[in-house]
Design an enzyme around this catalytic site. Structure first.
Site, short mmCIF file in Angstrom:
data_model
loop_
_atom_site.label_atom_id
_atom_site.label_comp_id
_atom_site.label_asym_id
_atom_site.label_seq_id
_atom_site.Cartn_x
_atom_site.Cartn_y
_atom_site.Cartn_z
N LYS A 103 0.82 -1.22 0.00
CA LYS A 103 0.00 0.00 0.00
C LYS A 103 0.84 1.26 0.00
O LYS A 103 0.47 2.26 -0.59
CB LYS A 103 -0.96 0.00 1.18
CG LYS A 103 -0.30 -0.16 2.53
CD LYS A 103 -1.25 -0.79 3.53
CE LYS A 103 -0.49 -1.40 4.68
NZ LYS A 103 -0.11 -2.78 4.48
N LYS A 203 -4.14 3.54 2.63
CA LYS A 203 -5.32 2.80 2.18
C LYS A 203 -6.44 3.76 1.74
O LYS A 203 -7.17 3.48 0.79
CB LYS A 203 -5.80 1.88 3.29
CG LYS A 203 -4.80 0.76 3.58
CD LYS A 203 -5.07 0.08 4.91
CE LYS A 203 -4.09 -1.06 5.16
NZ LYS A 203 -4.21 -1.60 6.53
#
Lengths: 435, 435
Positions: A103, A203
């Site tokens: 991520k 995220k």
């Protein structure tokens, strides 16, 4: 049946589970993918390190470059920016499909990776990067492709959810709940990335990009962690029927909100106890989506852990393998939304404000007047009188929940409130969602 | 940019919303699909019928055959078996991708349709057939392609969930809750398909087929509705910490369970109040999935309604259009699981049994002994003594929750219990999940 070579980069918690499943479930995976998925090697820094799972020693190598050059499918689970970035770009240029859970890299340099994948006509998938085992990116990208998402609220960091849940359940202070999380393995020795919201922010950038068909980077995300949330905040929230969660929020605003674009942010947030996200306990994750036609949706499951995250990696791997076998499009993401990222000042939400005020007649009216002057509408105002048993001095606690207002208007209101002589202190200012 | 012709068959509640969105959001959909999606016509029985949405009159036709022949993408929302079946087959043979929400047709004749789609190399998608707006089929098919699903528990019928939720909240009898559901538009004038579980059974067959990579038909699904659930059942369940839900269940059993295969069934089920599915209220739907690696997942949202279901239809449509534009595989489902469907007798679950027994010493021991003799292990046994104020006669109520046992063993146990002289009556036998 064709054989596809799979290179695995990294063999930590998740990587070891991926390798185990690739070996143990080889037949099932072949049937699902339409091709044998042969684990051709595992690139690691130290080939003799101890692993969570026993794996054939001959698979391990330190030569990631050679492994990648020879692979049809590359799974990147090393984490960090380099050498992950270079290896992924090299794999894509060679025509390999790439599956990653990185991520940080995606939030920092996603556009470059996507561009390279599009150029090569191969798939770049990363379901494991957000909310572990929960299928959330594919549903947003494909299932909601014909809808307009208006808001995403996500509990996407298990560590902070565990800590806040502990504080809520036991009344513990942040430091004690963090220590408990560390003892149980839910938090790392250096918990900064989790508790300061950096992990959730990466995220949030990915969720916002897919939901609004526009690439958002980490710098577009306003980020506040939970280290300043006190037991008193939690208790007051509880008393008012709320629970405090660290949410990743991506929300579309339009002219009616005073600014047009997407607000992407991470911060501690009050949620009504009856909200579906309020029931997400411990280290579980969940993503709540509001779309114009679909209405409210929620996706719930394990956000971390070796096997759960491996499940997401292998789902991507089988899908990528199918596309290689059947011949199909690499590119399925669209970035034609072109909506601007908004600064935190433009965010519009409700607020909870705790005030320690003088117990005098007319105080409530003065405060209410001041909110009105700043265009911030009050939904609930509740005063509780405390009397100190020894000194017999009375003090009053005022709790206010506002209707939706902009950050700027709220900040101005709070500044003005602080200037009132009847205010002893502003005890908390927290955002509220789901009301 | 290429233009793809979209034929819409049927213009009810969902169809009208699909048409509206295709027209209103044409630009967005084109950007997402990579092609213009031109609504070429809407086939209906009566072109002058009143619709929920105002749509251009020239789009309507009664000639579905011609419309289908000329389309790149066909959306079937007529429902029922014929002429839907013939039109879908004709579309697939012409090389058109088909999107349908027709669960009855899929449950009855899915294999034929899938075979035809595979032969033509086009997509047959049906996200709207199960749980309305909730993206559930694509996550099972793609996101969990690298995992092994072990159990699916779904609240997939909003009407029955509304009725049971009403009964649970207000203490109403079934007939009154049904009347309320009809008054509010949640239940049809003839509610048989919903309340007897037929609608949920068709969805169970679809969920089981995708989850276990084996085609299951409606005849593989054991089906019981909720019309025999009484207010007393609900009250007793509540008292014991349970809620009663109509669940669609697909569960893999192995040797340890006494039978190897998949049990697919629909029946009223007790769930502990803390189970995530217990919090699904009103007409909402949710599907709870257990997988070997992913662990527990839940998908929650609106299970019906025009716009929510249209969202699922359009997600499928955009994905199908992308595959036509970019050139890609039609087939992404695998049916290589080959697991047998088990009869209801082989199902293994826990049970709640209510007994009206004589208030004599030794009764509990005799009943416990009888359960043990049949291999059914008791988890909880609770006796409540009632004294009739007038007659002063005492009666005892016994509530038993068992550990997991087969239907056959349970049925034999209940038969044997009925034969005991100390039993006045068996007041309820209900299955329990999630314990």
């Amino acid at each position: 049946m064709r054989t596809l070579k799979v290179a695995l980069l990294g063999c930590g918690n998740v990587g070891a589970q991926v390798a185990r499943i690739l070996i143990e479930d080889a037949d099932t995976l072949a049937a699902r993918a339409g091709a044998k998925l042969q684990l051709s090697g595992i690139a690691v820094r130290n080939v003799h390190a101890k692993r969570d799972v026993e794996l054939p020693q001959e698979l391990f190598t330190t030569d990631a470059d050679t492994l990648v050059k020879d692979a049809d499918l590359v799974i990147e689970l090393m984490g960090g920016i380099e050498p992950a970035r270079t290896l992924i770009l090299s794999a894509l240029r060679n025509g390999a499909c790439v599956v990653t859970g990185n991520k940080a890299l995606l939030a920092q340099d996603g556009p470059t990776l996507h561009e390279e994948a599009d150029k090569a006509g191969v798939q770049l998938s990363y379901e494991a990067a957000v909310a572990g085992a929960i299928p959330i990116l594919r549903p947003i990208r494909d299932s909601l492709a014909g809808d307009r998402i208006t808001r995403v609220l996500g509990i996407v960091n298990g560590t902070t959810n565990f800590i806040l849940d502990q504080m809520d359940t036991t009344g513990a202070q942040f430091a004690d709940a963090l220590a408990e999380a560390q003892r149980l393995g839910y938090a790392e020795a250096d918990p900064t990335a989790d508790v300061e919201g950096h992990d959730a922010a990466a995220k949030a950038a990915i969720l916002a990009s897919l939901s609004f068909h526009t690439r958002f980077a980490l710098e577009n995300v306003h980020c506040e962690g939970i280290s300043s949330v006190t037991a008193a905040d939690i208790a007051a929230a509880k008393d008012a029927g709320f629970v405090i969660k660290l949410l990743a929020i991506a929300e579309k605003l339009d002219d009616a909100d005073g600014a047009k674009g997407v607000s992407v942010r991470v911060h501690p947030t009050l949620l009504p106890r009856e909200h579906p996200l309020a029931a997400v306990h411990g280290a579980f994750n969940a993503v709540f989506i509001e779309a114009e036609n679909a209405g409210e949706l929620m996706f719930y499951g394990q956000g971390a852990g070796g096997a759960p995250t491996a499940s997401a990696v292998l789902g991507d791997l089988v899908s990528a393998a199918r596309s290689l076998v059947l011949g199909g499009p690499g590119r399925t993401e669209t970035t034609t939304g072109h909506v601007p990222a908004l600064p935190i000042d433009a965010a519009v939400t409700s607020y909870y404000i705790g005030l320690d005020v003088a117990d005098q007649p007319g105080v409530l009216a003065r405060i209410a007047q001041l909110f009105a002057e700043h265009g911030v509408s009050i939904e609930i105002m509740r005063q509780t009188i405390h009397r100190d048993a020894e000194s017999n001095v009375e003090s009053a606690e005022l709790r206010i929940v506002t209707h939706r207002a902009s950050e700027a208007a709220l900040a101005a209101t709070v500044e003005a409130v602080k200037g009132l002589d009847v205010i002893n202190s502003v005890t908390s200012v927290l955002r509220v969602e789901g009301v």
